[in-house]
Design a protein around this motif. Structure first.
Motif, short mmCIF file in Angstrom:
data_model
loop_
_atom_site.label_atom_id
_atom_site.label_comp_id
_atom_site.label_asym_id
_atom_site.label_seq_id
_atom_site.Cartn_x
_atom_site.Cartn_y
_atom_site.Cartn_z
N ASN A 137 43.47 113.21 33.52
CA ASN A 137 43.10 114.06 34.66
C ASN A 137 42.52 113.26 35.84
N SER A 138 43.08 112.08 36.07
CA SER A 138 42.73 111.30 37.25
C SER A 138 43.69 110.12 37.37
N GLY A 139 43.78 109.58 38.57
CA GLY A 139 44.61 108.41 38.79
C GLY A 139 44.98 108.30 40.25
N SER A 140 45.27 107.06 40.65
CA SER A 140 45.68 106.83 42.03
C SER A 140 46.89 105.90 42.02
N ILE A 141 47.94 106.32 42.71
CA ILE A 141 49.14 105.48 42.83
C ILE A 141 49.25 105.07 44.30
N ILE A 142 49.45 103.78 44.50
CA ILE A 142 49.61 103.29 45.88
C ILE A 142 50.93 102.52 45.95
N ASN A 143 51.83 103.03 46.75
CA ASN A 143 53.15 102.42 46.90
C ASN A 143 53.17 101.54 48.15
N ILE A 144 53.56 100.29 47.98
CA ILE A 144 53.63 99.40 49.14
C ILE A 144 55.01 99.57 49.78
N ALA A 145 55.03 100.35 50.83
CA ALA A 145 56.30 100.61 51.54
C ALA A 145 56.42 99.57 52.65
N SER A 146 56.51 100.01 53.89
CA SER A 146 56.67 99.09 55.02
C SER A 146 56.60 99.91 56.30
N LEU A 147 56.31 99.23 57.39
CA LEU A 147 56.42 99.91 58.69
C LEU A 147 57.88 100.35 58.88
N ALA A 148 58.79 99.61 58.23
CA ALA A 148 60.22 99.97 58.26
C ALA A 148 60.51 101.22 57.43
N PRO A 157 67.48 94.94 57.84
CA PRO A 157 68.68 95.49 57.20
C PRO A 157 68.52 96.98 56.87
N ALA A 158 69.61 97.74 57.05
CA ALA A 158 69.57 99.19 56.82
C ALA A 158 69.18 99.53 55.38
N ASN A 159 69.60 98.69 54.42
CA ASN A 159 69.27 98.99 53.03
C ASN A 159 67.76 98.87 52.79
N TYR A 160 67.12 97.96 53.47
CA TYR A 160 65.65 97.82 53.33
C TYR A 160 64.97 99.05 53.94
N THR A 161 65.37 99.39 55.17
CA THR A 161 64.78 100.55 55.84
C THR A 161 64.97 101.82 55.00
N ALA A 162 66.21 102.01 54.51
CA ALA A 162 66.51 103.25 53.76
C ALA A 162 65.67 103.34 52.50
N THR A 163 65.51 102.23 51.78
CA THR A 163 64.75 102.31 50.52
C THR A 163 63.26 102.48 50.80
N LYS A 164 62.77 101.93 51.91
CA LYS A 164 61.34 102.07 52.21
C LYS A 164 61.03 103.50 52.73
N PHE A 165 61.97 104.09 53.48
CA PHE A 165 61.81 105.51 53.86
C PHE A 165 61.75 106.36 52.58
N ALA A 166 62.64 106.04 51.64
CA ALA A 166 62.69 106.83 50.39
C ALA A 166 61.37 106.68 49.63
N LEU A 167 60.79 105.50 49.68
CA LEU A 167 59.52 105.27 48.96
C LEU A 167 58.39 106.10 49.59
N VAL A 168 58.40 106.21 50.91
CA VAL A 168 57.40 107.07 51.58
C VAL A 168 57.62 108.53 51.17
N VAL A 185 48.51 110.14 45.45
CA VAL A 185 49.61 109.20 45.68
C VAL A 185 49.69 108.93 47.18
N ASN A 186 49.57 107.69 47.55
CA ASN A 186 49.66 107.30 48.97
C ASN A 186 50.56 106.09 49.11
N ALA A 187 50.99 105.84 50.33
CA ALA A 187 51.78 104.63 50.62
C ALA A 187 51.03 103.80 51.65
N VAL A 188 51.16 102.49 51.52
CA VAL A 188 50.65 101.58 52.55
C VAL A 188 51.88 100.96 53.21
N CYS A 189 51.87 100.92 54.54
CA CYS A 189 53.04 100.45 55.28
C CYS A 189 52.71 99.20 56.09
#
Ligand SMILES: NC(=O)c1ccc[n+]([C@@H]2O[C@H](COP(=O)([O-])OP(=O)(O)OC[C@H]3O[C@@H](n4cnc5c(N)ncnc54)[C@H](O)[C@@H]3O)[C@@H](O)[C@H]2O)c1
Length: 265
Positions: A137-148, A157-168, A185-189
């Motif tokens: 009943n607790s936990g924090s997930i932080i996904n390292i995405a990107s400004l991209a 590259p489009a593949n990098y942008t697309a996968t980082k958008f998906a991660l957000v 759950v949060n993302a850092v960009c």
């Protein structure tokens, strides 16, 4: 008492000392957390990292974890739970920057690898820890995405942008779905951070503009209002904030850590 005293964190893609993952681990340990660093391979390099982290005065350990392999992620979680009996924070940091700024030159294997690591690696990490976080009943997930992951940036590259958008997107959807279980759950960009990955980006700016590496750095600096690329610790500081009780009311956010750099289109 330090902000993260008593918390246990697992960081993926933290195997080499100049990467963002290790910078995150350093800041987590300085904030009082127990930190387990992991990476695809090279246990020796991970052990050297543990020695560095312990020199900062905290508890650290290492385990191999290939984020593209569910069995490997299960084994990493087992390791953490055997060693420390709990896990409070997962940082999905592992990432790859492959591809080509010319969309038509991106190969199928570039698409597959970036999808497998940048997006599905975090999916696998979340699938692995969420049942445990729910039970706890607790936990924090932080996904390292990107400004991209927030806007399209020239030269990326489009593949990098697309996968980082998906991660957000993944971060936001899971934040919504697991808020009732007290899981955030949060993302850092990050914008531009001085690492091996960044060296490759600079090389590509240099090649496409026909300039030297120093000139490429100057071009990049001109696009950053603060005027310089960050050190990995700057990303670690944002992770420490989001992991801690000071951010207990923050979920589903994608935080740019980019010196004021705009995400573009
Ligand atoms: N450096 C930057 O300017 C920058 C900017 C924005 C976002 N990021 C993101 O930050 C994260 C860290 O980047 P970095 O600059 O430290 O890169 P890096 O290449 O230095 O480190 C990435 C790490 O991920 C690991 N990795 C790759 N595939 C893996 C797998 N299948 N399983 C486990 N680990 C794997 C690598 O071994 C490496 O240690 C990445 O997600 C990257 O996309 C970096």
């Amino acid at each position: 008492m330090a902000a993260l005293t008593g918390k246990v964190a697992l960081v993926t893609g933290a195997g080499h000392r100049k990467g963002i993952g290790h910078g995150i681990a350093r800041q987590l340990i300085k904030a009082g957390a127990t930190v387990v660093i992991s990476d695809l391979a090279d246990m020796q390099s991970l052990q050297n990292g543990v020695t560095d982290l312990q020199a900062l005065g905290g508890e650290a350990a290492a385990t191999l974890c290939d984020v593209s392999d569910k069995v490997s992620f299960d084994q990493a979680l087992d390791f953490v739970l055997k060693q420390y009996k709990k896990l409070d924070v997962l940082v999905n940091n592992a990432g790859v920057a492959v591809g080509n700024e010319d969309f038509l030159a991106i190969t199928d294997s570039d698409w597959q690898l970036s999808n497998q690591v940048n997006l599905m690696g975090a999916v696998t990490g979340c699938q692995t820890v969420l049942p445990f976080f729910k039970q706890q009943n607790s936990g924090s997930i932080i996904n390292i995405a990107s400004l991209a992951g927030l806007g399209a940036i020239n030269g990326i590259p489009a593949n990098y942008t697309a996968t980082k958008f998906a991660l957000v997107g993944l971060s936001k959807q899971l934040a919504l779905q697991y808020a009732a279980d007290n899981i955030r759950v949060n993302a850092v960009c990050p914008g531009s951070v001085v690492t091996q990955m960044h060296a490759l980006t600079l090389q590509s700016i240099a090649e496409s503009n026909g300039v030297s590496l120093q000139q490429a750095q100057d071009i990049e600096n001109a696009s950053i209002p603060l005027g310089y690329s960050a050190n990995p610790e700057a990303i670690g500081d944002a992770v420490v904030f989001l992991a801690g009780d000071g951010a207990s009311y923050i979920t589903g956010q994608a935080l740019p850590v980019a010196g004021g750099m705009a995400p573009g289109l």
